[in-house]
Design a protein around this motif. Sequence first.
Motif, PDB file in Angstrom:
ATOM      1  N   MET A   1      -3.971  18.864   5.414  1.00 35.95           N
ATOM      2  CA  MET A   1      -3.894  17.839   4.379  1.00 35.95           C
ATOM      3  C   MET A   1      -5.021  18.059   3.371  1.00 35.95           C
ATOM      4  SD  MET A   1      -3.947  13.687   4.779  1.00 35.95           S
ATOM      5  CE  MET A   1      -2.425  13.672   5.713  1.00 35.95           C
ATOM      6  N   SER A   2      -4.668  18.097   2.082  1.00 35.67           N
ATOM      7  CA  SER A   2      -5.664  18.329   1.048  1.00 35.67           C
ATOM      8  C   SER A   2      -6.552  17.099   0.877  1.00 35.67           C
ATOM      9  CB  SER A   2      -4.965  18.634  -0.281  1.00 35.67           C
ATOM     10  OG  SER A   2      -4.260  17.495  -0.743  1.00 35.67           O
ATOM     11  N   ILE A   3      -7.686  17.298   0.184  1.00 33.94           N
ATOM     12  CA  ILE A   3      -8.597  16.175  -0.081  1.00 33.94           C
ATOM     13  C   ILE A   3      -7.873  15.109  -0.905  1.00 33.94           C
ATOM     14  CG2 ILE A   3     -10.688  15.497  -1.314  1.00 33.94           C
ATOM     15  CD1 ILE A   3     -11.904  18.152  -0.555  1.00 33.94           C
ATOM     16  N   PHE A   4      -7.021  15.558  -1.808  1.00 35.49           N
ATOM     17  CA  PHE A   4      -6.276  14.632  -2.647  1.00 35.49           C
ATOM     18  C   PHE A   4      -5.392  13.729  -1.794  1.00 35.49           C
ATOM     19  CE2 PHE A   4      -2.599  13.643  -5.421  1.00 35.49           C
ATOM     20  CZ  PHE A   4      -3.273  12.976  -6.424  1.00 35.49           C
ATOM     21  N   GLU A   5      -4.692  14.307  -0.827  1.00 31.58           N
ATOM     22  CA  GLU A   5      -3.829  13.519   0.048  1.00 31.58           C
ATOM     23  C   GLU A   5      -4.649  12.650   1.004  1.00 31.58           C
ATOM     24  OE1 GLU A   5      -0.106  15.669   1.497  1.00 31.58           O
ATOM     25  OE2 GLU A   5      -1.412  17.313   0.933  1.00 31.58           O
ATOM     26  N   ARG A   6      -5.779  13.192   1.495  1.00 32.37           N
ATOM     27  CA  ARG A   6      -6.591  12.469   2.470  1.00 32.37           C
ATOM     28  C   ARG A   6      -7.122  11.165   1.883  1.00 32.37           C
ATOM     29  NH1 ARG A   6     -10.087  16.408   3.767  1.00 32.37           N
ATOM     30  NH2 ARG A   6      -8.551  17.273   5.176  1.00 32.37           N
ATOM     31  N   PHE A   7      -7.434  11.178   0.593  1.00 40.37           N
ATOM     32  CA  PHE A   7      -7.976   9.983  -0.060  1.00 40.37           C
ATOM     33  C   PHE A   7      -6.932   9.312  -0.952  1.00 40.37           C
ATOM     34  CE2 PHE A   7     -11.723  12.517   0.987  1.00 40.37           C
ATOM     35  CZ  PHE A   7     -12.516  11.567   1.602  1.00 40.37           C
ATOM     36  N   LEU A   8      -5.662   9.438  -0.561  1.00 40.02           N
ATOM     37  CA  LEU A   8      -4.582   8.892  -1.373  1.00 40.02           C
ATOM     38  C   LEU A   8      -4.741   7.392  -1.584  1.00 40.02           C
ATOM     39  CD1 LEU A   8      -1.921   9.277  -2.832  1.00 40.02           C
ATOM     40  CD2 LEU A   8      -0.733   9.078  -0.641  1.00 40.02           C
ATOM     41  N   SER A   9      -5.160   6.663  -0.543  1.00 41.12           N
ATOM     42  CA  SER A   9      -5.320   5.211  -0.687  1.00 41.12           C
ATOM     43  C   SER A   9      -6.357   4.863  -1.751  1.00 41.12           C
ATOM     44  CB  SER A   9      -5.709   4.586   0.654  1.00 41.12           C
ATOM     45  OG  SER A   9      -6.897   5.164   1.152  1.00 41.12           O
ATOM     46  N   VAL A  10      -7.394   5.712  -1.884  1.00 43.90           N
ATOM     47  CA  VAL A  10      -8.422   5.480  -2.916  1.00 43.90           C
ATOM     48  C   VAL A  10      -7.813   5.642  -4.297  1.00 43.90           C
ATOM     49  CG1 VAL A  10     -10.612   6.279  -3.868  1.00 43.90           C
ATOM     50  CG2 VAL A  10     -10.272   6.225  -1.384  1.00 43.90           C
ATOM     51  N   TRP A  11      -7.014   6.721  -4.482  1.00 40.30           N
ATOM     52  CA  TRP A  11      -6.404   6.959  -5.803  1.00 40.30           C
ATOM     53  C   TRP A  11      -5.425   5.842  -6.141  1.00 40.30           C
ATOM     54  CZ3 TRP A  11     -10.131   9.786  -6.248  1.00 40.30           C
ATOM     55  CH2 TRP A  11     -10.391  10.918  -5.490  1.00 40.30           C
ATOM     56  N   VAL A  12      -4.701   5.358  -5.141  1.00 35.28           N
ATOM     57  CA  VAL A  12      -3.755   4.268  -5.389  1.00 35.28           C
ATOM     58  C   VAL A  12      -4.500   2.991  -5.783  1.00 35.28           C
ATOM     59  CG1 VAL A  12      -2.074   2.735  -4.300  1.00 35.28           C
ATOM     60  CG2 VAL A  12      -1.909   5.199  -3.958  1.00 35.28           C
ATOM     61  N   ALA A  13      -5.622   2.712  -5.110  1.00 37.44           N
ATOM     62  CA  ALA A  13      -6.421   1.532  -5.459  1.00 37.44           C
ATOM     63  C   ALA A  13      -6.916   1.636  -6.901  1.00 37.44           C
ATOM     64  CB  ALA A  13      -7.596   1.392  -4.491  1.00 37.44           C
ATOM     65  N   LEU A  14      -7.388   2.824  -7.284  1.00 38.28           N
ATOM     66  CA  LEU A  14      -7.827   3.034  -8.669  1.00 38.28           C
ATOM     67  C   LEU A  14      -6.661   2.896  -9.642  1.00 38.28           C
ATOM     68  CD1 LEU A  14     -10.259   6.067  -8.169  1.00 38.28           C
ATOM     69  CD2 LEU A  14     -10.879   3.679  -8.607  1.00 38.28           C
ATOM     70  N   ALA A  15      -5.474   3.361  -9.213  1.00 37.39           N
ATOM     71  CA  ALA A  15      -4.291   3.247 -10.067  1.00 37.39           C
ATOM     72  C   ALA A  15      -3.910   1.789 -10.276  1.00 37.39           C
ATOM     73  CB  ALA A  15      -3.126   4.013  -9.444  1.00 37.39           C
ATOM     74  N   MET A  16      -4.073   0.966  -9.235  1.00 38.58           N
ATOM     75  CA  MET A  16      -3.771  -0.462  -9.357  1.00 38.58           C
ATOM     76  C   MET A  16      -4.683  -1.125 -10.378  1.00 38.58           C
ATOM     77  SD  MET A  16      -3.360  -0.985  -5.260  1.00 38.58           S
ATOM     78  CE  MET A  16      -2.994  -2.705  -5.119  1.00 38.58           C
ATOM     79  N   VAL A  17      -5.980  -0.840 -10.270  1.00 38.09           N
ATOM     80  CA  VAL A  17      -6.946  -1.399 -11.223  1.00 38.09           C
ATOM     81  C   VAL A  17      -6.669  -0.866 -12.621  1.00 38.09           C
ATOM     82  CG1 VAL A  17      -9.385  -1.545 -11.842  1.00 38.09           C
ATOM     83  CG2 VAL A  17      -8.696  -1.686  -9.431  1.00 38.09           C
ATOM     84  N   GLY A  18      -6.434   0.458 -12.712  1.00 37.81           N
ATOM     85  CA  GLY A  18      -6.160   1.073 -14.008  1.00 37.81           C
ATOM     86  C   GLY A  18      -4.907   0.503 -14.651  1.00 37.81           C
ATOM     87  N   GLY A  19      -3.878   0.229 -13.833  1.00 33.06           N
ATOM     88  CA  GLY A  19      -2.653  -0.337 -14.376  1.00 33.06           C
ATOM     89  C   GLY A  19      -2.876  -1.706 -14.982  1.00 33.06           C
ATOM     90  N   VAL A  20      -3.633  -2.553 -14.291  1.00 37.62           N
ATOM     91  CA  VAL A  20      -3.934  -3.887 -14.820  1.00 37.62           C
ATOM     92  C   VAL A  20      -4.714  -3.779 -16.129  1.00 37.62           C
ATOM     93  CG1 VAL A  20      -5.183  -6.033 -14.397  1.00 37.62           C
ATOM     94  CG2 VAL A  20      -3.862  -4.980 -12.546  1.00 37.62           C
ATOM     95  N   LEU A  21      -5.696  -2.900 -16.162  1.00 35.15           N
ATOM     96  CA  LEU A  21      -6.503  -2.729 -17.384  1.00 35.15           C
ATOM     97  C   LEU A  21      -5.663  -2.222 -18.551  1.00 35.15           C
ATOM     98  CD1 LEU A  21      -9.770  -1.179 -15.877  1.00 35.15           C
ATOM     99  CD2 LEU A  21      -9.381  -3.538 -16.611  1.00 35.15           C
ATOM    100  N   ILE A  22      -4.763  -1.279 -18.267  1.00 35.33           N
ATOM    101  CA  ILE A  22      -3.882  -0.769 -19.317  1.00 35.33           C
ATOM    102  C   ILE A  22      -2.965  -1.880 -19.818  1.00 35.33           C
ATOM    103  CG2 ILE A  22      -1.932   0.780 -19.776  1.00 35.33           C
ATOM    104  CD1 ILE A  22      -3.264   2.789 -17.886  1.00 35.33           C
ATOM    105  N   GLY A  23      -2.488  -2.709 -18.884  1.00 40.45           N
ATOM    106  CA  GLY A  23      -1.629  -3.818 -19.281  1.00 40.45           C
ATOM    107  C   GLY A  23      -2.323  -4.783 -20.217  1.00 40.45           C
ATOM    108  N   LEU A  24      -3.624  -4.946 -20.027  1.00 33.61           N
ATOM    109  CA  LEU A  24      -4.389  -5.852 -20.885  1.00 33.61           C
ATOM    110  C   LEU A  24      -4.795  -5.193 -22.198  1.00 33.61           C
ATOM    111  CD1 LEU A  24      -6.739  -7.455 -18.198  1.00 33.61           C
ATOM    112  CD2 LEU A  24      -4.674  -8.441 -19.209  1.00 33.61           C
ATOM    113  N   ALA A  25      -5.177  -3.898 -22.121  1.00 36.34           N
ATOM    114  CA  ALA A  25      -5.693  -3.203 -23.303  1.00 36.34           C
ATOM    115  C   ALA A  25      -4.584  -2.700 -24.224  1.00 36.34           C
ATOM    116  CB  ALA A  25      -6.570  -2.028 -22.868  1.00 36.34           C
ATOM    117  N   ALA A  26      -3.437  -2.374 -23.668  1.00 34.45           N
ATOM    118  CA  ALA A  26      -2.358  -1.799 -24.480  1.00 34.45           C
ATOM    119  C   ALA A  26      -1.030  -2.487 -24.163  1.00 34.45           C
ATOM    120  CB  ALA A  26      -2.263  -0.292 -24.233  1.00 34.45           C
ATOM    121  N   PRO A  27      -0.917  -3.774 -24.482  1.00 36.32           N
ATOM    122  CA  PRO A  27       0.329  -4.488 -24.171  1.00 36.32           C
ATOM    123  C   PRO A  27       1.550  -3.910 -24.875  1.00 36.32           C
ATOM    124  CG  PRO A  27      -1.085  -5.791 -25.629  1.00 36.32           C
ATOM    125  CD  PRO A  27      -1.902  -4.635 -25.155  1.00 36.32           C
TER     126      PRO A  27
END
Length: 350
Positions: A1-27
């Motif tokens: 398993m690559s490092i990218f896959e091993r820390f998939l939950s971290v990237w998903v958590a960042l994606a969740m935060v990033g999605g909310v921020l994008i929703g606010l900054a670029a409606p």
Amino acid sequence: MSIFERFLSVWVALAMVGGVLIGLAAPGLVQLVASAEVSSVNLVVAVLIWAMVYPMMVGVDFGSVAGVARQPRGLIVTLTVNWLIKPFTMAFLAVLFFDHVFAPWIEPDDAAQYTAGLILLGAAPCTAMVFVWSQLTKGDATYTLVQVSVNDLIMVVAFAPIVAFLLGVTDIQVPWQTLVLATVLYVVLPLIAGLITRHKLGSQEAVDAFSARVKPWSIMGLIATVVILFGLQGQTILAKPLVIVMIAVPILIQSYGIFALAYGAAFALKVPHRIAAPCAMIGTSNFFELAVAVAISLFGLNSGAALATVVGVLVEVPVMLSLVAFANRTRAQFPEPAPSVSENWNKERL
């Protein structure tokens, strides 16, 4: 398993935060993505899910589908949990929390709406994303395809009666166009593309090498999907955080409870892990396009029922990733790895 896959939950958590921020900054951008929709199926999300599903479809040996009948226990667990247990436990939890536990803080009309949305979620087992979870748990691609296909056939005849019974509504109008379109986009087209690719690659070694090369794109599609989903709902998340949490509570209990039931039953029946993990995942995740479409058609776009189905979408990815991690950690507790359906079938033909 690559490092990218091993820390998939971290990237998903960042994606969740990033999605909310994008929703606010670029409606405007979010609205553009939201407008790319046909029959309640968002085409941008559909393309990303297609990219996630396609790598697993390459591993499907269509000639060995008949071999699933020789290993029926996983399919029996899936069907029993999905259609005889899950809709009713979701209805029970919804009533328990919104008519009793959360009743002091929620208006009765709103509580009824949230209950209806959760019932719609509970009656719609997963069609597309389960292929991603199956791939992440090294599931049997052919068996997973058959499980999903059988569930879809049952959904055509069972979804409306179950929802009508639990909601006490007799005029449920199932959005057949949504059901058919989502099935074609998420199952039929990726399957056809996978079969063509498999045929052109020829050998199993070439198929395995190709799947390894495209797997990172599948994970990237998952992360991009999370960004979009949370971007679309960023305003709602920030405007009604307490309501979101309340709706999430019964969904979380239902998700982990259904997984424990199906996974435990598969373990007790000595189902191989490559079948047991996906069969538990199907009932745990939901066909959210169908649930959202029916909620909107019955109760309206801005209804509490529609909101409840959307919360189900937001909760699903992190929950399923935690269950994928658990399934992978417990792989050794299951019977010795058995040959896949494809391997068994090919051996018998030889």
